[in-house]
Write an enzyme that holds these catalytic residues in place. Structure first.
Site, mmCIF file in Angstrom:
data_model
loop_
_atom_site.group_PDB
_atom_site.id
_atom_site.type_symbol
_atom_site.label_atom_id
_atom_site.label_comp_id
_atom_site.label_asym_id
_atom_site.label_seq_id
_atom_site.Cartn_x
_atom_site.Cartn_y
_atom_site.Cartn_z
ATOM 1 N N GLU A 293 0.866 -1.189 0.000
ATOM 2 C CA GLU A 293 0.000 0.000 0.000
ATOM 3 C C GLU A 293 0.895 1.230 0.000
ATOM 4 O O GLU A 293 1.883 1.291 0.738
ATOM 5 C CB GLU A 293 -0.879 0.076 1.256
ATOM 6 C CG GLU A 293 -1.902 -1.024 1.385
ATOM 7 C CD GLU A 293 -2.748 -0.884 2.662
ATOM 8 O OE1 GLU A 293 -2.879 0.241 3.192
ATOM 9 O OE2 GLU A 293 -3.266 -1.908 3.123
ATOM 10 N N GLU A 340 -13.539 5.828 0.040
ATOM 11 C CA GLU A 340 -14.389 4.894 0.794
ATOM 12 C C GLU A 340 -15.117 5.647 1.902
ATOM 13 O O GLU A 340 -14.586 5.842 2.987
ATOM 14 C CB GLU A 340 -13.528 3.766 1.363
ATOM 15 C CG GLU A 340 -12.876 2.921 0.285
ATOM 16 C CD GLU A 340 -11.935 1.861 0.844
ATOM 17 O OE1 GLU A 340 -12.409 0.756 1.161
ATOM 18 O OE2 GLU A 340 -10.736 2.153 0.984
ATOM 19 N N LYS A 343 -15.532 4.268 5.612
ATOM 20 C CA LYS A 343 -14.403 4.043 6.519
ATOM 21 C C LYS A 343 -14.638 4.809 7.811
ATOM 22 O O LYS A 343 -15.001 5.987 7.778
ATOM 23 C CB LYS A 343 -13.112 4.542 5.867
ATOM 24 C CG LYS A 343 -12.409 3.516 5.007
ATOM 25 C CD LYS A 343 -11.455 2.672 5.821
ATOM 26 C CE LYS A 343 -10.779 1.588 5.024
ATOM 27 N NZ LYS A 343 -9.579 2.053 4.338
ATOM 28 N N GLU A 349 -9.255 8.995 6.262
ATOM 29 C CA GLU A 349 -9.381 7.593 5.843
ATOM 30 C C GLU A 349 -10.284 7.417 4.617
ATOM 31 O O GLU A 349 -10.154 6.463 3.880
ATOM 32 C CB GLU A 349 -9.970 6.752 6.982
ATOM 33 C CG GLU A 349 -9.077 6.629 8.194
ATOM 34 C CD GLU A 349 -8.176 5.409 8.119
ATOM 35 O OE1 GLU A 349 -8.119 4.785 7.058
ATOM 36 O OE2 GLU A 349 -7.536 5.100 9.137
#
Ligand SMILES: *[C@@H]1O[C@H](CO)[C@@H](O)[C@H](O)[C@H]1NC(C)=O
Ligand SMILES: *[C@@H]1O[C@H](CO)[C@@H](O)[C@H](O)[C@H]1NC(C)=O
Ligand SMILES: *[C@@H]1O[C@H](CO)[C@@H](O)[C@H](O)[C@H]1NC(C)=O
Length: 371
Positions: A293, A340, A343, A349
């Protein structure tokens, strides 16, 4: 992604100090002696650097799996990493030429460490029906679990058992078995040549794991987030150093490791070399590291000014160029394909996507290799 901000604080204090000092110096020429890195040089078996992408699914409005191949292809990306083994996703990538890296859920780790039939059952359910049409290149046994006490003692045997089971089907050359780590596995990271794994997992987990990965020609997978390092030490790591500089005409900066003499022009290379040094400190030979990542957020809480659309674009674009330019043969999976919105935790995030949840582009990014 799980951010381990609090546990990483202590380490970056050191980094702050030294980079602040180094930021006073500028390098007239990047070609001077000693400039470079240690990581990546011994991974020629991996070929050219490859750019992949993580497919996280905590979004309320994400496109259906069937829409993924064309979205991924439109980004010129050929490798996708998932956080699960959903057959609908595996199927959607059949006959597309796009490779998948799958992940076994963390809660399976304890049973996998003792029960080979469980590994067998996972392979029969999630791999065998699909691997002939979908390219599956690796399987991560859990995600960022090496420091979690409920998993630590089981991790290596779970990975080894899963590989043993894969081997029974003669798929072990095609599908590498590994596990992903957060950089919190390092207790000391700076200067990079002095980096060490946490005592609690160095000899007991990382040493046998890296030996296993070397024996099976599999990569060590690590999540590397210059944004987090920058943020944790704000304002002492210059933003341009984290963004592969320069920003708005800033002068070039460098940091020279006082022990190795290696000069660094960006935070990413420092973080990668710290992993390299920690492996070496265990008395082990070099191992190819795949960055499972990496990315930069486009938005965060008020005050998180570095989390911007422009910085996200600059970071990801320069990362790709940095890898293409260097002699480093490092594969990275950018985090992430989509924003997202489901999250939990800090606002930041939710904003790591190259695409909005609805699939439209957030900014221009040129990933296609030069022709
Ligand atoms: C081992 O896994 C198999 C397959 O999932 C299961 O049927 C069996 O009960 C497990 N054995 C133990 C001792 O947990
Ligand atoms: C660079 O300059 C632009 C335009 O003045 C500004 O919007 C942006 O925030 C600056 N970036 C940084 C990192 O200072
Ligand atoms: C997708 O979402 C973004 C951000 O919410 C929005 O700006 C954009 O207009 C949306 N695109 C479409 C096609 O709905």
């Amino acid at each position: 992604m799980m951010m381990m901000i609090t546990t990483q604080n202590a380490f970056w204090i050191l980094l702050i100090f030294s980079i602040s000092m180094a930021s006073a110096s500028t390098i007239p020429s990047l070609g001077g002696p000693g400039i470079g890195t240690n990581y990546g040089r011994y991974s020629s078996n991996l070929g050219a650097p490859e750019i992949g992408i993580n497919y996280g699914r905590y979004g309320s409005n994400l496109p259906p799996p069937e829409a993924l191949p064309s979205l991924v292809t439109s980004l010129s990306i050929k490798h996708v990493k998932t956080f699960d083994m959903d057959p609908r996703i595996t199927t959607s990538f059949a006959n597309t030429g796009i490779s998948l890296s799958l992940c076994i859920p963390n809660d399976k780790i304890p049973i996998l460490s003792t029960n080979l039939s469980e590994a067998d059952s996972i392979i029969r359910t999630f791999i065998l029906p699909y691997h002939k049409t979908t390219i599956i290149t690796s399987i991560s046994v859990g995600n960022e679990v090496s420091l979690l006490p409920q998993f630590t003692p089981h991790l290596v045997s779970a990975v080894v058992n899963f590989h043993r089971a894969i081997k029974r089907y003669r798929l072990h050359k095609k599908i590498k078995v590994t596990t992903t780590h957060s950089l919190a596995i390092l207790s000391r990271r700076f200067p990079p040549s002095t980096a060490r794994f946490h005592n609690s997992i160095g000899e007991s987990v990382l040493k046998p794991l890296v030996r296993f990965l070397q024996r099976t020609k599999s990569p060590l997978m690590v999540n590397v987030y210059p944004y987090l390092a920058y943020k944790q030490s704000f304002p002492s790591i210059p933003l341009d150093f984290a963004l592969f500089q320069p920003v708005n005409g800033s002068k070039r900066r460098m940091y020279r490791d006082p022990y190795s003499g290696v000069a660094y022009t960006n935070l990413f290379d420092i973080m990668m070399d710290s992993v390299d040094s920690a492996v070496k400190a265990l008395g082990l030979p070099k191992i190819p590291v795949v960055v499972s990542e990496i990315g930069w957020p486009s938005s965060g809480d008020p005050g998180e000014v570095a989390a911007s659309l422009e910085n996200a674009r600059v970071f990801n674009q320069r990362l790709v160029e940095h890898l293409r330019r260097g002699e480093k043969k490092v594969t990275v999976y950018i985090f992430a394909l989509f924003d997202e919105d489901q999250k939990t935790g800090a606002t930041v995030e939710k904003h790591w996507g190259l695409l909005y949840g609805n699939g439209s582009r957030k900014y221009d990014l040129n990933i296609s290799p030069p022709v």
